[in-house]
Design a protein around this motif. Structure first.
Motif, mmCIF file in Angstrom:
data_model
loop_
_atom_site.group_PDB
_atom_site.id
_atom_site.type_symbol
_atom_site.label_atom_id
_atom_site.label_comp_id
_atom_site.label_asym_id
_atom_site.label_seq_id
_atom_site.Cartn_x
_atom_site.Cartn_y
_atom_site.Cartn_z
ATOM 1 N N ARG A 4 -23.684 89.004 -34.150
ATOM 2 C CA ARG A 4 -22.808 88.523 -33.078
ATOM 3 C C ARG A 4 -22.688 87.004 -33.105
ATOM 4 N N PHE A 8 -19.383 84.678 -33.458
ATOM 5 C CA PHE A 8 -19.074 83.596 -32.520
ATOM 6 C C PHE A 8 -18.878 82.298 -33.276
ATOM 7 N N SER A 11 -15.624 82.433 -35.048
ATOM 8 C CA SER A 11 -14.545 82.264 -34.057
ATOM 9 C C SER A 11 -14.483 80.823 -33.591
ATOM 10 N N ALA A 12 -15.641 80.251 -33.374
ATOM 11 C CA ALA A 12 -15.696 78.875 -32.861
ATOM 12 C C ALA A 12 -15.053 77.924 -33.860
ATOM 13 N N ILE A 15 -11.264 78.740 -33.839
ATOM 14 C CA ILE A 15 -10.645 78.274 -32.602
ATOM 15 C C ILE A 15 -10.791 76.763 -32.462
ATOM 16 N N GLY A 16 -11.936 76.274 -32.950
ATOM 17 C CA GLY A 16 -12.157 74.835 -32.918
ATOM 18 C C GLY A 16 -11.076 74.090 -33.678
ATOM 19 N N PHE A 19 -8.032 73.993 -31.635
ATOM 20 C CA PHE A 19 -8.106 73.040 -30.533
ATOM 21 C C PHE A 19 -7.999 71.606 -31.021
ATOM 22 N N LEU B 60 -12.599 68.582 -30.072
ATOM 23 C CA LEU B 60 -13.498 69.738 -30.044
ATOM 24 C C LEU B 60 -14.405 69.745 -31.275
ATOM 25 N N ARG B 68 -18.436 74.044 -28.223
ATOM 26 C CA ARG B 68 -17.528 74.847 -29.054
ATOM 27 C C ARG B 68 -17.773 76.331 -28.845
ATOM 28 N N LEU B 69 -19.016 76.681 -28.620
ATOM 29 C CA LEU B 69 -19.335 78.081 -28.339
ATOM 30 C C LEU B 69 -18.686 78.516 -27.039
ATOM 31 N N ALA B 72 -15.069 79.160 -27.560
ATOM 32 C CA ALA B 72 -14.849 80.409 -28.307
ATOM 33 C C ALA B 72 -15.038 81.610 -27.382
#
Lengths: 186, 251
Positions: A4, A8, A11-12, A15-16, A19, B60, B68-69, B72
């Motif tokens: 998990r 994450f 994804s971070a 997504i980071g 952003f 970020l 950052r977590l 997410a």
């Protein structure tokens, strides 16, 4: 768990990067933004502070700081009796005018109220700042509603280890309101 | 048993450890940890990472792993709740709603890692429990009466469970839905119960934004139960909520 965390982390990163691109294109020249106030109306107004039956929602106090914290005292009973209040009497105990309360920190954001007194009584409570922690700018889907039973709430008399409520915002409201009313008290 | 309450992050934070080998140092350690989270995420501290991100002083990519977590996780929650949970509002990012539940979960995990089995972590009325309470049986949590904070209207019994409540305290406050004419309905309080506070907290936030549909959303969600109160003082429970309820006759 490690699996998990990997997801994450991935994804971070993904997504980071999004952003980073977003911030670069949209915020390079932005000035500092103030805290957000409720999106749809310029101010959220409560037109009167008359209490709903059977209990009152707030207890205006003459001291600048609210005298209670809505956390459960250790293993004490929460009794069903209505708490004594210091609500304005019919002839009014406050000076007429408009009073702005102190800014109270509700963690999610600040709460600040402006109180209008007329005829010695509270006639309007207006929010100058309210935490925008609950998203309101969303689409409401029309979901079919199963018939869940509805019942009037009833006070319980019980020993509890803790209390769950929308405490943070409400405490900040009481503090700001109390400080506004303290200014209005002769 | 050690129990302590401090005002932190603008809210009462209560930590209880029932295990007999707990010490005040164990409690102190967690308050220090929470102070660190507040310094990083408070939108009301100009020096926090969130404030700096919002001012564009920080990207970020330059922010901490923890920030950052959180971003997410916020995105994941937004997807799971069909957009109702959204930390971005008018171009301003405020993750406080998610940080609260996440912080409680972190403290609970840290206590578990230290070998504690029976404890309670309460930040402003969002609560994670583990094991049993001080009396040796389930933790007992009250649902606050939104019209009178000195009263409770439900008792929930938990072993290893969590509870969170979203709400507007002010009766008559109008929240407008920009997509639909007229105010959103008169929901004042929505309490969610489940296994982990992180999930319970974010679902409580999202469900509240759905107004009276929120209780339906939770009713359909496996593993979570809810109790909603409207401004007329009516309570509506999901079908499984009764399994968590404690009675006046207990104790």
């Amino acid at each position: 768990m490690p699996e998990r965390l990997k997801k994450f982390a991935l994804s971070a990163v993904v997504i980071g990067s999004f952003f980073v691109a977003y911030w670069r294109t949209h915020h390079a020249d932005d000035e500092a933004l103030p805290p957000v106030i409720p999106t749809s109306s310029p101010s959220a107004s409560v037109t009167s502070l008359t209490p709903p039956s059977p209990t009152e929602p707030t207890q205006p106090s003459n001291s600048p700081v609210s005298d209670s914290v809505p956390a459960a005292p250790p293993s004490q009973s929460a009794t069903p009796t209505v708490s004594p209040t210091s609500a304005p009497t019919s002839q009014g105990q406050y000076r007429n005018g408009t009073y702005t309360g102190s800014v109270a920190d509700a963690f999610y954001g600040n709460v600040q109220v402006k109180v209008t007194i007329a005829g010695g009584k509270i006639t309007n409570v207006q929010f100058l700042a309210y935490p925008n922690d609950r998203s309101t700018s969303v689409r409401i889907n029309s979901l079919a509603t199963p018939q869940l039973a509805s019942q009037a709430i009833q006070a319980q008399s019980a020993n509890v280890d803790g209390v769950s409520g929308a405490s943070a915002t409400s405490e900040a409201f009481r503090q700001s309101l109390a400080s506004a009313l303290a200014q209005a008290t002769p | 048993m050690i129990r302590e309450t401090r005002l932190l992050m603008g809210m009462p934070v209560t930590l209880v450890i029932v295990d007999t080998h707990a010490s005040h140092a164990d409690i102190e350690r967690e308050y220090l940890y929470l102070e660190g989270i507040d310094r990083r995420f408070s939108t009301y501290k100009p020096t926090s990472e969130i404030s700096r991100l919002n001012r564009g002083e920080l990207t970020l990519a330059q922010a901490s792993d923890e920030t950052r977590l959180i971003f997410a996780l916020a995105d994941q929650t937004k997807q799971e709740t069909h957009g109702y949970f959204n930390i971005e509002k008018d171009g301003y990012i405020d993750p406080s709603g998610l940080v609260k539940g996440w912080a409680i979960q972190q403290v609970a995990n840290r206590l578990a890692e230290r070998g504690f089995a029976n404890y309670m972590v309460d930040i402003g009325g969002d609560i994670q429990t583990a094991g049993h309470g001080p009396s040796g049986s389930a933790w007992r949590l009250g649902v606050q009466n939104p019209f009178n904070p000195r009263e409770i209207v439900k008792v929930v019994q938990l072993n290893d469970g969590a509870i969170a409540t979203s709400g507007t305290y002010i009766r008559g406050q109008h929240i407008y839905n920009p997509y639909k004419a007229g105010p959103i309905t008169d929901l004042v309080s929505l309490t969610v119960v489940g296994r982990r506070i992180y999930d319970v907290d974010r679902f409580a936030t999202a469900a509240f934004a759905m107004a009276k549909e929120g209780v339906t959303f939770i009713d359909r969600l496996d593993g979570y139960e809810a109790y909603m109160i409207d401004s007329a003082g009516h309570g509506v429970a999901t079908r499984g909520f009764i399994h968590y309820e404690g009675n006046d006759e207990d104790h």
